[in-house]
Scaffold this active site. Structure first.
Site, short mmCIF file in Angstrom:
data_model
loop_
_atom_site.label_atom_id
_atom_site.label_comp_id
_atom_site.label_asym_id
_atom_site.label_seq_id
_atom_site.Cartn_x
_atom_site.Cartn_y
_atom_site.Cartn_z
N TYR A 62 48.65 30.57 11.43
CA TYR A 62 48.44 29.17 11.79
C TYR A 62 47.27 29.07 12.78
O TYR A 62 47.22 29.81 13.77
CB TYR A 62 49.73 28.63 12.40
CG TYR A 62 49.60 27.28 13.04
CD1 TYR A 62 49.32 26.15 12.28
CD2 TYR A 62 49.76 27.13 14.41
CE1 TYR A 62 49.20 24.91 12.88
CE2 TYR A 62 49.65 25.89 15.02
CZ TYR A 62 49.36 24.78 14.25
OH TYR A 62 49.25 23.57 14.84
N LYS A 95 58.59 20.84 13.15
CA LYS A 95 58.48 20.79 11.70
C LYS A 95 59.86 20.61 11.06
O LYS A 95 60.48 19.59 11.27
CB LYS A 95 57.74 22.04 11.20
CG LYS A 95 56.49 22.40 12.03
CD LYS A 95 55.39 21.37 11.97
CE LYS A 95 54.28 21.56 13.00
NZ LYS A 95 53.68 22.90 13.05
N ARG A 130 64.51 21.58 35.47
CA ARG A 130 63.61 22.57 34.87
C ARG A 130 64.36 23.88 34.61
O ARG A 130 64.17 24.55 33.62
CB ARG A 130 62.39 22.83 35.76
CG ARG A 130 61.54 24.03 35.30
CD ARG A 130 60.15 24.08 35.92
NE ARG A 130 60.11 23.68 37.31
CZ ARG A 130 60.62 24.40 38.33
NH1 ARG A 130 61.18 25.57 38.11
NH2 ARG A 130 60.57 23.93 39.55
N ASP A 178 56.89 34.23 13.24
CA ASP A 178 56.84 32.77 13.33
C ASP A 178 57.56 32.25 12.09
O ASP A 178 57.04 32.32 10.98
CB ASP A 178 55.37 32.30 13.36
CG ASP A 178 55.24 30.78 13.47
OD1 ASP A 178 56.21 30.07 13.14
OD2 ASP A 178 54.16 30.31 13.87
#
Ligand code: PLP
Length: 388
Positions: free
Chosen positions: A108, A206, A55, A181
């Site tokens: 978004y 994306k 982690r 973004d």
């Protein structure tokens, strides 16, 4: 990364080489994928290269983070399990209850849902507005509690273009940070940090991943103090990318430049075809000279990208019919993969913002134009529109 001589490497050279040093044991040109969750120190307290637990750090994730920082022109990058996990880490790392986010009113839908319905409950307010109304943006940011300006350009799905450099100045003049973004544009087409932004976030799901086979997110920034706060969120909360996800994202990012060139060429041809079609009311593509953001996009982007939205004259029934009538454009959420996708935002990606200030028109279709042969894509749209 291997030392380079003199000139800073170009975008694709960074994308292919940074963080991708050859393996020191076998000379493997593609660095090995590290699945181990734990790392044996060389005696208590003597970590080998800083790794102790998955982690906290993983070499495959480090490789991706170095590659992401390089292509976005930032000093630090952090990779997350999704775009929204990356956004969440930024908000919780850089904001406190009682503060407020000023954001575009066509952000978004998932980002707005996170900000309004998750962080809203924990005391972080939001003000959606038109980011091209600079006076209003400045007036909102003047207030003490408004500490973050949240920008998406081009926006999803309305393809609104806003001026990153101008908004950075307004944010900074009012003591706020500017976040961009950059999912739609990608670092290949647009470099927000160079234009004055403080933080860039991505859904790497994306274009960066690019093959519709891995969900992920990233935060890129240059300021060391801000970076530490995001690093602590990544470590202490743990929404990290797994090794296989990081590896797939790295592989996708290597070809981002060539893919974006082809996405953009195809999208320009599709937009031009749609603009000339009698069933189409309006095409939203910054590459079209009559798009309100055309000149600005020319100034701050390398090209106009692969996303095209359109509104149909036949309203909602026409939009629904076309969405279900294409062959190569697959009816699906998401975007940015090699395959073309068709989305009906009103009921798909943006269903969660129906009835809010961020609602989208019912006659709107959003196309993620893939890198297939463009004649096939245009023929596909032509036959679907002919069915109206
Ligand atoms: C998809 C998307 C996100 C969210 O990313 P996930 O990887 O789905 O969590 C954020 N912003 C934009 C612009 C997006 O398209």
């Amino acid at each position: 990364m291997a030392a380079h001589h003199g000139k800073e490497p170009g975008f694709s050279t960074h994308a292919i080489h940074t963080g991708q040093d050859i393996d020191q044991v076998y000379g493997a040109v593609v660095p090995p994928l590290h699945f181990s969750t734990t790392y044996a120190p060389d005696g208590i307290g003597n970590l080998r290269n800083g790794y102790d637990y998955g982690r906290a750090g993983n070499p495959t994730r480090t490789a991706l983070q170095q590659q992401l920082a390089a292509v976005e022109g930032g000093a630090h990058a952090f990779s997350f399990s999704s775009g929204l996990a990356a956004e969440d880490a930024v908000i919780r790392g850089l904001m406190r209850p009682g503060q407020r986010i000023v954001m575009g009113n066509d952000a978004y839908g998932g980002s707005y849902r996170l900000i309004s319905r998750i962080h809203g409950d924990w005391g972080i307010a939001n003000t959606p507005l038109d980011l091209n109304d600079h006076e209003r943006v400045a007036a909102e940011l003047e207030a003490e509690d408004a500490t973050l300006l949240w920008v998406e350009t081009p926006s999803n799905p309305l393809m609104t273009v806003v001026d990153i450099a101008a908004l950075a100045e307004i944010a900074h003049a009012n003591g706020a940070l500017l976040l961009v973004d950059n999912t739609f544009a990608t670092p290949y087409l647009q470099q927000p940090l160079a234009l004055g932004a403080d933080v860039v976030v991505h859904s790497t799901t994306k274009y960066i991943g690019g093959h519709s086979d891995v969900v992920g997110g990233a935060v890129v920034l240059s300021d060391d103090d801000l970076a530490q706060k995001v690093a602590f969120q990544q470590f202490a909360v743990g929404a990290v990318s797994g090794p296989l996800d990081a590896y797939l994202t790295t592989r996708g990012l290597k070809t981002l430049g060539v893919r974006m060139d082809r996405h953009a060429t195809n999208a320009a041809a599709v937009a031009e075809f749609l603009a000339g079609h009698s069933a189409v009311e309006r095409v939203l593509y910054p590459g079209l000279p009559d798009h309100p953001g055309h000149e600005l996009a020319k100034k701050q982007m390398r090209n106009f990208g692969g996303m095209v939205s359109m509104q149909l004259k036949g309203g909602e029934p026409a939009a629904r019919k076309v969405a279900e009538a294409t062959q190569w454009f697959i009816l699906a959420e998401s975007l940015g993969g090699v395959e073309s996708l068709m989305n009906y935002p009103h009921e798909m990606t943006h269903a969660s913002v129906r009835g809010t200030e961020l609602a989208v028109p019912e006659n709107l279709l959003r196309l993620s134009v893939g890198i297939e042969d463009v004649e096939d894509l245009i023929e596909d749209l032509d036959q679907a529109l002919a069915g109206l």
